[in-house]
Design an enzyme around this catalytic site. Structure first.
Site, PDB file in Angstrom:
ATOM      1  N   GLY A  36       0.845  -1.195   0.000  1.00  0.00           N
ATOM      2  CA  GLY A  36       0.000   0.000   0.000  1.00  0.00           C
ATOM      3  C   GLY A  36       0.873   1.234   0.000  1.00  0.00           C
ATOM      4  CB  SER A  37      -0.025   4.828  -0.063  1.00  0.00           C
ATOM      5  OG  SER A  37      -0.901   4.676   1.047  1.00  0.00           O
ATOM      6  CD  GLU A  39       2.667  -0.882   3.335  1.00  0.00           C
ATOM      7  OE1 GLU A  39       2.081  -0.135   4.151  1.00  0.00           O
ATOM      8  OE2 GLU A  39       2.082  -1.460   2.417  1.00  0.00           O
ATOM      9  CD  GLU A  58      -4.207  -7.305   3.062  1.00  0.00           C
ATOM     10  OE1 GLU A  58      -5.296  -7.861   2.757  1.00  0.00           O
ATOM     11  OE2 GLU A  58      -3.921  -6.152   2.704  1.00  0.00           O
ATOM     12  CG  HIS A  81      -1.658  -0.820   3.123  1.00  0.00           C
ATOM     13  ND1 HIS A  81      -0.798   0.223   3.338  1.00  0.00           N
ATOM     14  CD2 HIS A  81      -2.792  -0.281   2.612  1.00  0.00           C
ATOM     15  CE1 HIS A  81      -1.381   1.352   2.971  1.00  0.00           C
ATOM     16  NE2 HIS A  81      -2.597   1.075   2.538  1.00  0.00           N
ATOM     17  CG  HIS A 288     -13.303 -28.439  19.453  1.00  0.00           C
ATOM     18  ND1 HIS A 288     -13.705 -28.969  18.249  1.00  0.00           N
ATOM     19  CD2 HIS A 288     -13.682 -27.140  19.408  1.00  0.00           C
ATOM     20  CE1 HIS A 288     -14.299 -28.032  17.524  1.00  0.00           C
ATOM     21  NE2 HIS A 288     -14.293 -26.914  18.204  1.00  0.00           N
ATOM     22  N   GLY A 407      -7.375 -23.984  14.379  1.00  0.00           N
ATOM     23  CA  GLY A 407      -8.790 -24.162  14.072  1.00  0.00           C
ATOM     24  C   GLY A 407      -9.345 -23.069  13.177  1.00  0.00           C
TER      25      GLY A 407
END
Ligand SMILES: Cc1ncc(C[n+]2csc(CCOP(=O)(O)OP(=O)(O)O)c2C)c(N)n1
Length: 536
Positions: A36-37, A39, A58, A81, A288, A407
């Site tokens: 993105g801008s 980086e 992502e 980003h 679980h 999970g």
């Protein structure tokens, strides 16, 4: 191409050059990312010996980086980003944390001078955002501290127990001057305490019916042969820990005795008769569902080997040695005394799955087992088929099975991409549910772009079958429809083709083996949609 200065002109480095040089010294020249801008200056004069591996979402970026780090046994580097990118990635950051995958996330941030004005695409609390699922997070106080922060993050990520870390870098930092920073040798493994190991070894020698429960850390520490040797020396019965994310023992070994469920009562039931239980590289235990009563059979004592002091601290009972798993196993082997134990009772045989129309998931998994080579890598994310897989698709080689320890769905497809990148020459088979496919299907694009030999086998049961089954735990009547579990109308062939990945739909069991073989023989990825009986 970036002209890197030598150490004598160190002060002329930029932050960017210093970070790339450090990564080069770490032996890491891939950056998994979605830019993105905030980086862009990070990529100015991008060095020729580096590769930017683009993920279209992502979750895919972090899943790929996780697979790559596990396959190469080294921290991967990620570019996200700002807050929005980290937010999208969070599910797989959580998974990387549970997987103990070393990963350095470099998150973009707005320029330091405008941060007081809460600017567009800034991150208000960048170090808090990924917590508690990073081992370390920092936004350095000064630009020139960025290389040191990246180095510290890397060593922290690589230190056992490994995990993800995050460095937030304001966009104006990359062009600023910085000192060159050389990589250091930092020990990442700690040996277990000899006295505690002696306690474990003495108890093992004295046991009548020992059980070993293996977790992911055995495979991570490349300790298959050590665990097999210790098992055979003690005629122990070997079980796999609940939800183990890697395979740590050959599932066709005569002393293999199956998989433990993530339920307290059922674990006690399955371990009945053992007087000594050794958890090797696994928590005791992952549950679980809620449970009551004892944690282990009354007749047994629990011992544990783990590299993770946290896992050691919450075990409800027993004696724990903290330290490297391979060293611990070698230490126990040295202490082994000859014994005359009888072999544990054998497992019952499983009847082969038969070809039905529509097919069963068991038949699909059995067919994969027949067609694959033992060295092929299986990546699994097919929740209701996991138990079936235990019976029909045994894993028999080290470093050949991966799933997520968390999970959280959306990991399997991108992880397959990262694993295939990290293990060139190996074929990857990603066994994935129709529901799971839809959490990060953009991984198909990355697989196609990278021309990776991955066969994605989508087990399409038209819904979230695991949810339907789990409803039984909460006493739903078997015929009650569960909200939000049906997934009609997804065209997996079109989905794959839209991402540049060829695909075949299989509805008849007679066509399945050929289709999977074609997937394996094809250079580059292929998706096989196996339409099976509805699970919802
Ligand atoms: C990120 C995330 N969202 C939701 C869930 C809850 N969940 C667990 S299993 C499952 C169904 C997965 O469906 P599918 O991949 O088709 O496999 P099946 O259960 O049908 O075998 C869901 C939604 C989850 N585990 N992770």
């Amino acid at each position: 191409m970036t002209q890197l200065m030598d150490a004598t002109s160190a002060s002329q480095f930029t932050v960017r050059e210093a970070v790339y040089e450090l990564m080069r010294e770490f032996g890491t020249q891939k950056i998994f990312g979605n830019p993105g801008s905030t980086e862009l200056p990070m990529f100015r004069d991008f060095p020729d010996d580096f590769e930017y591996v683009l993920g279209l979402q992502e979750a895919v970026v972090v899943g790929m980086a996780d697979g790559y780090a596990q396959a190469t046994d080294k921290a991967s580097f990620v570019n996200l980003h700002s807050a929005a990118g980290v937010g999208n990635a969070m599910g797989n950051i959580y998974t990387a944390f549970k997987n103990q995958t070393p990963m350095v996330v470099i998150a973009g941030q707005q320029s330091r001078s405008i941060l007081p004005f809460d600017p567009y695409l800034s991150s208000a609390q960048p170090t808090e955002l990924p917590k508690p699922y990073v081992k370390y997070s920092i936004q350095p106080a000064r630009a020139e501290d960025v290389p040191l922060a990246v180095a510290r993050a890397y060593y922290t990520a690589m230190q056992a127990p490994r995990g993800p870390v995050l460095v937030s870098v304001p966009v104006d930092d990359w062009d600023r001057p910085a000192q060159r920073l050389a990589a250091r040798v930092v020990s990442t493994r700690v040996s277990p305490d000899a006295e505690v190991l002696a306690l474990v070894g003495d108890a093992l020698n004295a046991a009548h019916r020992p059980a070993f429960i293996v977790g992911a850390s055995v495979d991570r520490d490349e300790a298959w042969s050590e665990v097999v040797q210790l098992t055979e020396s003690h005629s122990a019965a070997v079980y796999v820990a609940p939800f183990a994310s890697r395979c740590s023992f050959p599932e066709n070994h005569p002393l293999f005795r199956g998989f433990l469920p993530a339920s307290r009562e059922r674990i006690v039931e399955q371990l009945a008769g053992h007087d000594f239980i050794l958890m090797i590289g696994s928590p005791a235990f992952i549950y679980h569902t809620e449970g009551q009563g004892p944690y282990i059979p009354a007749s047994a004592q629990l011992y544990q080997l783990t590299e993770d002091p946290e896992i050691a601290s919450w075990a409800p009972v027993g004696t724990t040695a903290v330290g490297n798993i391979r060293s611990a196993l070698c230490g126990l082997q040295e202490r082994t005394k000859p014994n005359t134990r009888a072999l544990p009772p054998e497992l019952p045989c499983i009847a082969p799955a038969v070809a039905t129309d529509p097919m069963s998931a068991a038949y699909v998994l059995q067919t994969i087992a027949q067609v694959r080579a033992p060295d092929d890598i299986i990546v699994e994310e097919a929740p209701s088929s996991r138990i079936v897989m235990h019976s029909y698709l045994p894993i028999v080689r080290p470093q050949s099975f991966y799933t997520m320890a968390s999970g959280g769905l959306g990991y399997g497809m991108p992880a397959s991409v990262g694993i295939a990148m990290g293990k060139p020459g190996k074929r990857v088979i990603c066994v994935i549910g129709d529901g799971s496919t839809m959490y990060s299907p953009q991984a198909l694009w990355s697989a196609a772009q990278q021309k990776l030999d991955i066969t994605f086998v989508v087990i399409n049961n038209a819904g979230y079958a695991a949810m339907k089954r789990f409803a039984g735990v909460f006493n739903f009547p078997a015929d009650e429809a569960i909200q939000g579990t049906k997934l009609p109308g997804i065209d997996f062939i079109a989905l794959a083709k839209a991402h540049g990945c060829p695909a075949i739909q299989v509805t008849s069991p007679a066509d399945l083996a050929d289709a999977i073989q074609q997937g394996l023989d094809t250079k580059g990825p292929m998706l096989i949609e196996a339409v099976v009986e509805s699970g919802v």
